[in-house]
Design an enzyme around this catalytic site. Structure first.
Site, PDB file in Angstrom:
ATOM      1  N   ASP A 285       0.873  -1.172   0.000  1.00 37.87           N
ATOM      2  CA  ASP A 285       0.000   0.000   0.000  1.00 37.87           C
ATOM      3  C   ASP A 285       0.914   1.228   0.000  1.00 37.87           C
ATOM      4  O   ASP A 285       2.138   1.136   0.135  1.00 37.87           O
ATOM      5  CB  ASP A 285      -0.943  -0.026   1.210  1.00 37.87           C
TER       6      ASP A 285
HETATM    7  C1  GLC Z   1      -4.356   4.362  -0.128  1.00 40.53           C
HETATM    8  C2  GLC Z   1      -5.196   3.152   0.230  1.00 40.53           C
HETATM    9  C3  GLC Z   1      -5.198   2.096  -0.838  1.00 40.53           C
HETATM   10  C4  GLC Z   1      -5.102   2.762  -2.199  1.00 40.53           C
HETATM   11  C5  GLC Z   1      -3.723   3.372  -2.289  1.00 40.53           C
HETATM   12  C6  GLC Z   1      -3.472   4.077  -3.632  1.00 40.53           C
HETATM   13  O1  GLC Z   1      -3.668   4.815   1.003  1.00 40.53           O
HETATM   14  O2  GLC Z   1      -4.938   2.515   1.461  1.00 40.53           O
HETATM   15  O3  GLC Z   1      -6.400   1.326  -0.678  1.00 40.53           O
HETATM   16  O4  GLC Z   1      -5.299   1.801  -3.227  1.00 40.53           O
HETATM   17  O5  GLC Z   1      -3.465   4.279  -1.221  1.00 40.53           O
HETATM   18  O6  GLC Z   1      -4.303   5.182  -3.753  1.00 40.53           O
END
Ligand code: GLC
Length: 750
Positions: A285
């Site tokens: 993430d």
């Molecule tokens: C965010 C979220 C994740 C998302 C990623 C990219 O913090 O936790 O679900 O896909 O960043 O935007």
């Protein structure tokens, strides 16, 4: 080992070799072995630096020039947050035509519940209990996004959530493992398509794992799930999604039992790769690798980069840990080259399967006609209709009769909020395309509609509502739209109080006092504690955040062109103090047994026992609405519920027959639910678990006899001996319209 079926298809004198793998036919780029051969050929030509470059994902929403040099050097394998097809084409052109090996980019975006055409939030989609419709919506999202060059979405989010304080409850499918798994399959099929081709958008199942159990419902907080909870509650949806062919997975921010997921070898390798057989791409993430330093799980970025790649992470989102430190880590021997090669294989494979080497560019002109296509808007409207839950309908207040209705007062802060009704994670939904309830009602009833918002936003405080009350007195019926704006829902947007914010409840009280018929619709990203507000209306529709076509959908439901069929995918609580309360809880040694509530206790001298069972003196032991609950404009009757046998072997399939009658005067859908309880196990088991559901459409007065099946092996669980199996013994089974209704049938498993 994935099942590989080779089907030879002769076409145009040529031989098009199609292979099918798992739930999907792979792309027409060749068989698995041909794909793997291509991966190996390319890998063998790559330098260590170029391999590491593929493992680096950057957010590229700025100017193309900002990224050109890194692309030419092969330092980027994937980008996110660019959706302009012109820019995407240019970024791809630089990668393909100006780098040494010409490896195309994997372009990603959070397409969570629609791209331009925004569908109900995933919690609302779960309320449809309609996997086919959810798959249709995901396909629409893929058609719109891939036409602009986005080939990877960070969806579906599979996090089981039992705590509505957690803002991201909006983004998942609620509290139930079985429903979550069916929704996961539907979205994976919808995004990727049943055949991988140029409209396929690689799904990303997330967040692995247990993120929704954040302590206190506070986002990013620690979780303390046992392995048994992981295996019986949180992992099955991921297992289902892997079987459905999900191509990628994202690690979660949380540390579970002290181990951050991004560095957790047990879940990322032992479970995900070795047990579930996942052979796709694992991405972190956003900076979740770097955050392992903050967790106190690593000393610095180099340390956590080593921990993540050795735990099984293939791609780093926005820590720059791999691109900055992996070459040195390999040179020092801290990380083996084979670990890098395995990660890069998973990245190259996806790019080959998606056909990116053959078609890295999109037709910009053609992409414009794909966005908001009428069929897309129609699917969004149907999804919004099916996701609405009718929680109250006193004396048949709804549906209203469009032919005879007089003046309509439309009020409330969510009646005309085109951005907010899209809900959280709707980056690319344009509010200019949103049809709000006010717009839909004006379109249909013109000057009959009077709009007096009363509150311009949900948190606004007002002591009096003279203007709204006066308008209500002039009206025949009041339609109030309340809830929470999109910004109060979603990531990091957690609440410790779930009542309607601001003066919304006071507004409803003032409206109720006028004596007029009051219909309340709630737009929210979570189940709010709306018990008090239920008292101040004649009917309530709970629409979560319904998306682009929320207005027409709600208007159709209010005036009977559509009949509510949504069911609660999450338990609705009386108060936030009841958290966590969910339907598939354990029995405990002292289950609630009608003990007296505080309000029923006479003021008497001395201490008397109020009963020693598991409940709250003030709010009892039951929620406001149970899981799987939802009213209709008609009524349904279940009868003749029978099992085909009284005893089954573990390899049997249970057949339960029943008759369902539509005993009202509206044609309508009913979500028939099948629950099972394992009465005695090597470990304690839930009081009931959803093991099947079916949406049935019955005309008014129609009776239909049906049979549903539940394979006995679906009753398997991970028991005391650490093995997943069906344990022999006594069971109960329900067929009902929600998790709190119906009488159980008994059966045995030998
Ligand atoms: C965010 C979220 C994740 C998302 C990623 C990219 O913090 O936790 O679900 O896909 O960043 O935007």
């Amino acid at each position: 080992m994935k099942e590989i079926r080779i089907s030879l298809l002769l076409t145009l004198g040529g031989l098009l070799l199609l292979t099918s793998c798992g739930g999907h036919k792979l792309s027409t780029v060749g068989s698995d072995s041909e794909v793997e051969a291509r991966v190996e050929r390319l890998l063998s030509r790559m330098t260590l630096a170029e391999k590491i470059g593929q493992m680096n994902q950057i957010s590229a929403g700025g100017e193309v020039a900002d990224y050109a040099e890194a692309l030419r050097k092969g330092q980027v394998g994937s980008i996110l947050n660019e959706v302009d097809p012109v820019k995407i084409n240019e970024l791809q052109r630089i990668s393909v035509e100006e780098s040494r090996l010409g490896i195309p980019l994997l372009v990603a975006r959070d397409v969570i519940h629609g791209f331009h055409t925004v569908f109900p939030i995933p919690l609302g989609l779960a309320a449809t209990f309609d996997p086919a419709l959810v798959e249709e919506g995901a396909r629409v999202a893929a058609l719109e996004a891939t036409s602009q060059g986005v080939r990877w979405t960070f969806s579906p989010m599979l996090d089981i959530a039992r705590d509505p304080r957690w803002g991201r409850i909006a983004e998942g499918s609620g509290e139930d493992t079985w429903l979550d798994a069916r929704m996961a399959e539907a979205m994976v099929y919808g995004y990727q398509g049943r055949d991988l081709d140029s409209t396929s958008m690689a799904a990303c199942i997330k967040h692995f794992v247990g993120y929704g159990a954040a302590e206190g419902g506070r986002d990013y907080n620690s979780t303390f799930l046992t392995e048994r909870q992981l295996r019986n509650i949180y992992l099955p949806p991921f297992e289902a999604a892997v079987k459905a062919g999900a191509q990628t997975l994202m690690t979660s921010f949380n540390d579970n039992d002290g181990v951050p997921s991004t560095g957790n070898t047990f879940v990322l390798k032992d479970v995900l790769r070795d047990e579930l057989g996942f052979d796709g791409l694992v991405v972190t993430d956003w900076n979740s690798m770097g955050e392992m330093v903050s967790h106190g799980f690593g000393t610095d970025r180099k340390d956590v980069a080593a921990k993540a790649v050795k735990a099984g992470v293939d791609m780093d989102m926005m820590t720059f840990g791999f691109i900055s430190h992996l070459e040195e880590l390999v040179s020092s021997g801290a990380v083996k080259r084979s670990v890098i090669d395995d990660a890069v294989r998973n990245i190259l494979r996806i790019k080959i399967l998606l056909g990116l080497f053959e078609n890295p560019y999109v037709d910009v002109e053609a992409s414009r006609a794909v966005q908001y296509a009428p069929a897309h808007l129609d699917a969004a409207r149907r999804s919004a209709e099916e996701s609405a839950i009718l929680l109250k309908n006193d004396a048949g207040a709804l549906p209203l009769d469009a032919g005879s209705v007089g003046r309509i007062l439309v009020t409330g802060p969510l009646a005309d909020a085109p951005h907010d009704q899209l809900g959280t994670w709707a980056f690319d939904g344009e509010k200019t395309h949103t049809v709000t309830p006010l717009a839909a009602l004006r379109e249909r009833f013109g000057a009959k509609v009077e709009y007096v918002p009363g509150l311009t936003y949900s948190r606004q405080e007002r002591a009096r509502f003279d203007d709204v009350v006066a308008a209500a007195r002039r009206a025949d019926v009041v339609l109030a739209f309340v809830g929470e704006e999109a910004i109060l829902s979603g990531e990091a947007h957690c609440l410790s109080d779930l009542d309607l914010v601001g003066s919304q409840s006071a507004l409803l009280e003032a409206l109720k006092a006028t004596g007029k018929k009051v219909i309340v619709t709630v737009f929210a990203g979570r189940p709010l504690t709306i018990g008090r507000d239920l008292q101040n209306c004649d009917a309530m529709l709970y629409s979560f955040h319904p998306g682009t076509m929320g207005g027409p959908a709600v208007a159709n439901l209010i005036f009977g062109d559509a009949v509510p069929s949504g069911k609660t995918p999450i338990t609705f609580l009386k108060t936030v103090g009841q958290v966590p309360m969910y339907y598939n809880h354990n029995m405990t040694g002292r289950p609630y047994n009608n003990e007296r509530l505080m309000k029923d206790i006479e003021l008497e001298a001395g201490q008397t026992s109020l009963g020693n069972t598991s409940y709250y003196l003030d709010s009892g032991a039951s929620p406001l609405f149970p899981f799987g609950y939802g009213l209709s404009y008609t009524s349904f009757e279940y009868s003749d519920i029978k099992l085909d046998k009284s005893s089954y072997s573990p390899s049997d399939v249970i057949s339960v027959s029943f008759t369902l009658a539509n005993t009202g005067k509206y044609d309508a859908d009913e979500v028939v639910q099948v629950y099972v309880r394992d009465l005695v196990g090597s470990v304690t088991r839930p009081v009931k678990e959803l093991k099947g559901f079916e949406r049935l459409s019955l005309r008014a007065g129609e009776k239909r006899s049906m049979t549903l099946t539940v394979p006995v092996d679906e009753l398997a669980f991970w028991g005391l001996d650490g093995k997943k199996k069906v344990e022999p013994g006594d069971f109960q089974l329900w067929v009902a319209g929600d998790s709190a209704s119906g009488a159980p049938l008994s059966f045995k498993v030998q």
